[in-house]
Design an enzyme around this catalytic site. Structure first.
Site, PDB file in Angstrom:
ATOM      1  N   SER A 159      47.336  40.601  58.333  1.00  0.00           N
ATOM      2  CA  SER A 159      46.638  41.061  57.146  1.00  0.00           C
ATOM      3  C   SER A 159      46.822  42.552  56.956  1.00  0.00           C
ATOM      4  CB  SER A 159      45.150  40.726  57.301  1.00  0.00           C
ATOM      5  OG  SER A 159      44.351  41.743  56.778  1.00  0.00           O
ATOM      6  N   LYS A 160      46.720  42.952  55.708  1.00  0.00           N
ATOM      7  CA  LYS A 160      46.887  44.376  55.416  1.00  0.00           C
ATOM      8  C   LYS A 160      45.830  45.205  56.117  1.00  0.00           C
ATOM      9  CE  LYS A 160      48.479  42.499  51.221  1.00  0.00           C
ATOM     10  NZ  LYS A 160      49.479  42.783  50.257  1.00  0.00           N
TER      11      LYS A 160
END
Length: 566
Positions: A267-268
């Site tokens: 995930s970012k």
RNA sequence: GGCCCCGUCGUCUAGAGGCCUAGGACACCACCCUUUCACGGUGGCUACGCGGGUUCGAAUCCCGCCGGGGUCACCA
């Protein structure tokens, strides 16, 4: 109406929503879609799913387009983009526009048809109503599924809708089980009790994803839908809509997911997480000078779910000398990976060609042209994979090592110009030598800075490593220091100050004295770099130039003599 | 929790009933090469989640269990 023959041509598509950067998972999906289209002799189209007007942005869409182009994933149909003198995309088949926000009239027809057929109906519950219904279901230990209320009056509801009352449009999900035929996973049956009457038109009049995808895929002649497995649950809805609208059902293929090495979802936020952990580790009370505003920093440190602006995060990481985990395509670019390396590695996540090399090993290294020739859904795996940066780096080092020296020089120069321009200024016309020295030692274009570090500091801007000094300068007979002193005039006397010229001068010196090259090399290395590690001597000397070399030797001599006498 | 998907070395994987005393790659360790580092070479370490079937024979087929993941929005 769609051209009935349009499915004669295989068409794949990548349909990102422009709410952020393109990340590896998306890039891999796009790569597979692209490769499948090429392999099948069909078309690859790009469509921007921007029906969420709050979260979508033109800037994000542009970024995704550029990232794809950088990877070498070109699209036949879709928004136009100029890339390296070539125009990507276009509307040759007359099926655009490619932004869903511009296709309202097309969706309107589908809504009408569905209402007409009694397959869609307006619903007037507010968000609060639905929340309450959901809570009630949770309390009753049931899963909430919206269904048309008993006693629902369709005529009256349509009347209210036409009168302009706020509403959403819902699809009346048929009760028959839906079987999804997936090319990777096989047939999967979804039964009625786990589906609901989902929203197809939002309060603001925009279609939801489900409706828009189905309509666009049909109208654009999409034959193969390849997407991440997180979409699997959506597919029965899409199939049901296709049936209701009399559309063709495309071939579906759901790709296994990609995870972090620790098994968590990539995930970012991982970048923020890593940076936050580093700040905590170093017990920072405030942000480093010139990075983030103090209030923003404090808030960000406190709220583990918050994210810093991309630029701020990069500034912070660079101030902390921290390597952020690469998640988005642009992270890999910034880290100095070549697009062909990224594509090669990504292709191997969930797929392999099943071929052997000449010496009987599994074929792993290939370019996108090979992929385009060999890719097929049959060889896509079912299980999720973890993203292994070590292996990516190994691939990267190999591709860099295999480049022609001139190509590497140009590539590295271009990368530096974009990300580390100060380096180019400092190195000046010795850049070619430095590039050659560093190439076989570089894991990525950014990592090349490490073996090049000796050439990027001032002549008095580094320390002499104590261990190295002791070992290379103070020991031996004659001592390294003595050799260094004797070597100085030899270096000063080199006329052609190139790697070869220097190398042969030093070799001559050693031969004359009948001593091993190591006796001269290590003291020189310590003097020039402060450590016992550097590229070959000729390259090292030539990379900094004669003046700097002499200055560094002198400083070393002056500074290290004391230790020897003590 | 319901539903769905998945399960071979630490990681990515080959493997479609006998070719498997399970192969390759990355990582790791040792040695060799070598002016250091890197490269290269050689060797080593380590895996079929568990339990039942089916079969002459199972990593490969079936069932159960366990484990991991996805998904349950007027986001896509």
């Amino acid at each position: 109406m769609p051209d009935p023959d349009s499915h004669a041509v295989p068409v794949t598509r990548f349909a990102p929503s422009p709410t952020g950067h393109l990340h590896v998972g998306g890039a891999r999906t796009a790569l597979f879609c692209w490769a499948l289209a090429r392999r099948l002799g069909g078309r690859f189209l790009l469509r921007v799913e921007d029906t969420d007007r709050k979260r979508s942005s033109e800037a994000a869409a542009g970024g995704i387009l550029r990232d794809l182009a950088w990877l070498g994933i070109g699209w036949d149909d879709g928004p136009e983009l100029e890339h390296q003198g070539e125009t990507l995309g276009g509307d040759e088949r007359g099926i655009g526009p490619y932004y869903q926000s511009q296709r309202a009239d097309l969706y309107a027809k589908a809504f009408e048809a569905l209402i007409e057929a009694g397959m869609a109906y307006p619903a007037f519950e507010t968000e609060a109503d639905l929340g309450a219904m959901r809570n009630a279901a949770v309390e009753a230990k049931q899963t909430f599924r919206y269904r048309q209320p008993e006693g629902y009056d369709l005529e009256a509801s349509l009347e209210r809708m036409r009168a302009g009352e706020e509403h959403v449009l819902r699809f009346r999900m048929p009760i028959d089980p839906v079987v999804v035929r997936d090319s990777i996973l096989g047939d999967i049956e979804f039964t009625e009790e786990h589906t609901d009457d989902f929203v197809i038109r939002k309060r603001d009049g925009m279609p939801t994803y489900h409706l828009a995808v189905v309509v666009d895929d049909e109208l654009m002649g999409v034959t193969h839908v390849v997407r991440g497995q997180e979409h699997l649950q959506n597919t029965p809805r899409h199939v049901a809509l296709q049936h209701a609208l009399g559309y063709r059902v495309p071939v579906y293929a759901h790709l296994p997911l990609i995870f972090n090495p620790d098994g968590s979802k990539m995930s970012k936020r991982d970048k923020d997480k890593a940076a936050r952990a580093a700040c905590k580790d170093r017990k920072l009370d405030g942000p480093p000078e010139g990075t983030v505003a103090p209030e923003a920093f404090a808030k960000w440190m406190k709220d583990k779910k918050s994210q810093l602006e991309s630029g701020d995060l990069i500034a912070l990481a660079s101030a902390l000398k921290l390597d952020l985990p690469e998640i988005d395509v642009e992270d890999f670019r910034r880290s100095g990976y070549l697009p062909e390396t990224v594509c090669n590695y990504l292709a191997l996540l969930g797929w392999n060609p099943g071929e052997k090399t000449e010496d009987g090993k599994d074929l792993e290294r290939f370019d996108s042209a090979f992929l385009a020739e060999k890719f097929g859904l049959e060889r896509v795996g079912k299980s999720a994979s973890k993203f292994d940066r070590d292996k990516l780096r190994a691939f990267s080092q190999d591709t860099i090592g295999a480049m022609g020296p001139d190509v590497f020089e140009a590539t590295w120069r271009a990368w530096l110009a974009e990300f580390e321009p100060a380096v180019l200024e400092r190195v000046g016309d010795r850049f070619g030598v430095l590039a050659r020295a560093v190439q076989p030692r570089a894991k990525t274009l950014r990592h090349a800075l490490e073996p090049a570090a000796f050439a990027l500091v001032d002549d008095d801007g580094y320390d002499f490593d104590a261990k190295a000094v002791k070992k290379a300068l103070h020991k031996g007979d004659p001592s390294g220091l003595q050799v260094l002193m004797d070597l100085r005039p030899v270096i000063e006397g080199v006329v052609s100050f190139t790697a070869e010229g220097i190398e042969s001068a030093i070799n001559g010196f050693c031969e004359q004295r009948e001593m091993g090259l190591g006796k001269a090399a290590q003291p020189l290395r310590v003097a020039l770099t402060g450590s016992t590690v550097s590229p070959s001597l000729g390259e090292t000397l030539a990379s900094i130039g004669k003046d700097a070399a002499l200055a560094r030797i002198d400083r070393c001599l002056a500074q290290c003599v004391q230790g020897a006498e003590a």
